[in-house]
Design a protein around this motif. Structure first.
Motif, PDB file in Angstrom:
ATOM      1  N   LYS A  80       1.843  -6.019  -6.898  1.00  0.00           N
ATOM      2  CA  LYS A  80       2.208  -6.222  -5.490  1.00  0.00           C
ATOM      3  C   LYS A  80       3.607  -6.802  -5.421  1.00  0.00           C
ATOM      4  O   LYS A  80       4.007  -7.591  -6.282  1.00  0.00           O
ATOM      5  N   TYR A  81       4.348  -6.415  -4.385  1.00  0.00           N
ATOM      6  CA  TYR A  81       5.742  -6.831  -4.277  1.00  0.00           C
ATOM      7  C   TYR A  81       6.025  -7.355  -2.877  1.00  0.00           C
ATOM      8  O   TYR A  81       5.332  -7.004  -1.905  1.00  0.00           O
ATOM      9  N   GLU A  82       7.040  -8.191  -2.788  1.00  0.00           N
ATOM     10  CA  GLU A  82       7.455  -8.732  -1.494  1.00  0.00           C
ATOM     11  C   GLU A  82       8.131  -7.652  -0.654  1.00  0.00           C
ATOM     12  O   GLU A  82       8.880  -6.833  -1.171  1.00  0.00           O
ATOM     13  N   GLY A  83       7.842  -7.661   0.630  1.00  0.00           N
ATOM     14  CA  GLY A  83       8.497  -6.728   1.537  1.00  0.00           C
ATOM     15  C   GLY A  83       7.889  -5.336   1.515  1.00  0.00           C
ATOM     16  O   GLY A  83       7.067  -5.000   0.671  1.00  0.00           O
ATOM     17  N   ALA A  84       8.309  -4.535   2.479  1.00  0.00           N
ATOM     18  CA  ALA A  84       7.812  -3.162   2.611  1.00  0.00           C
ATOM     19  C   ALA A  84       8.589  -2.232   1.679  1.00  0.00           C
ATOM     20  O   ALA A  84       9.752  -2.484   1.356  1.00  0.00           O
ATOM     21  N   PRO A  85       7.970  -1.130   1.244  1.00  0.00           N
ATOM     22  CA  PRO A  85       8.681  -0.163   0.393  1.00  0.00           C
ATOM     23  C   PRO A  85       9.881   0.447   1.124  1.00  0.00           C
ATOM     24  O   PRO A  85       9.846   0.631   2.347  1.00  0.00           O
ATOM     25  N   SER A  86      10.918   0.754   0.369  1.00  0.00           N
ATOM     26  CA  SER A  86      12.113   1.368   0.963  1.00  0.00           C
ATOM     27  C   SER A  86      12.016   2.890   0.976  1.00  0.00           C
ATOM     28  O   SER A  86      12.957   3.571   1.377  1.00  0.00           O
TER      29      SER A  86
END
Length: 268
Positions: free
Chosen positions: A60-66
């Protein structure tokens, strides 16, 4: 005790039961299976309301996918050539199935070269459908596959060669999931067990095992925790040969924490 009151109460309950059976109510008061109200919006489940910790949280990663995770997953799923698929893999890519893996990108390549079951099914289609984004992880996408094809070429497994069965083969449906990185690479791919073991023509065997069954090979038991299968896998893993069931320990990326290998039960 009032017999009339009791009789009227039971009569009311009976009438409500009959009404719910014959004519479903427009509300969910008595009918938990009431049809949803019409809406132009696609259904999206609520995010999880509980807090848990998992070693897979590293995916899981911070922020929405680009990038468009759904579109990129569809592009991946529609690839049929190995050379097309491997360009999507991250450097620390891991594949895991119910009784296979964890296996790295490099070992997937080697296994692909030594064991090309797809060649026995020139018209093989994976038929992906039902793509959906994980409501708890926007970098993960799930979808279904229902493989089918005709076994018109021989199958080679080490020194053994099976003549083509010429059978039309359809496998039971399974689920695939891809975990993407912020850079747009697949870090983890997971394949599930068959959803309905009575579906298809392979007696419940799915994925590569299903293709082997379609070619006329009795693969026997292929379930998580099976003692004989686990022993057999460790023997094949030790001698190397024509492909590994999982990668050697030093090659498995550090982010993969589980020590369960192949058909081992879950350890965490």
């Amino acid at each position: 005790y009032n017999s009339n009151t009791y009789y009227n109460a039971m009569r009311t309950i009976s009438l409500l039961s009959i009404a719910a059976t014959v004519a479903p109510l427009p509300t969910t008061a008595f009918n938990v299976f009431a049809p949803p109200t019409k809406s132009n919006k696609p259904y999206t489940p609520k995010p999880s309301q509980i807090v848990t910790e998992s070693w897979l949280d590293t995916l899981k990663y911070e922020g929405a996918p680009s990038f468009d995770v759904l579109a990129k997953t569809i592009e991946f799923a529609e690839c049929m050539e190995f050379s097309q698929i491997e360009k999507f893999w991250a450097d620390d890519y891991v594949f895991r199935g119910p009784i296979f893996g964890p296996i790295t990108a490099d070992d997937v390549r080697k296994t692909q070269q030594g064991f090309r079951i797809q060649d026995a099914y020139p018209n093989l289609e994976t038929r992906p459908f039902g793509f959906t984004i994980d409501p708890d992880n926007p970098y993960r996408c799930y979808y279904f596959e229902r493989w089918e094809g005709t076994n018109t070429q021989s199958v080679k497994i080490g020194p053994t060669e099976l003549g083509p069965s010429m059978a039309d083969v359809q496998l039971p449906t399974h689920i695939m999931s891809l975990n993407w990185t912020p850079e747009g690479k697949v870090r983890y791919a997971c394949l599930s067990s068959p959803l309905d073991r009575f579906e298809g023509t392979t007696k419940g065997a799915g994925a590569v095992f299903g293709l082997l069954v379609g070619a006329g090979l009795d693969v026997g038991s292929a379930s998580v925790g099976d003692g004989f299968l686990r022993l057999q896998q460790r023997f094949v893993h030790a001698i190397g040969g024509f492909g590994r069931n999982w990668s050697v320990e030093e090659d498995i990326p550090k982010w993969w924490k589980s020590k369960a290998r192949g058909a081992d039960p879950n350890d965490m």
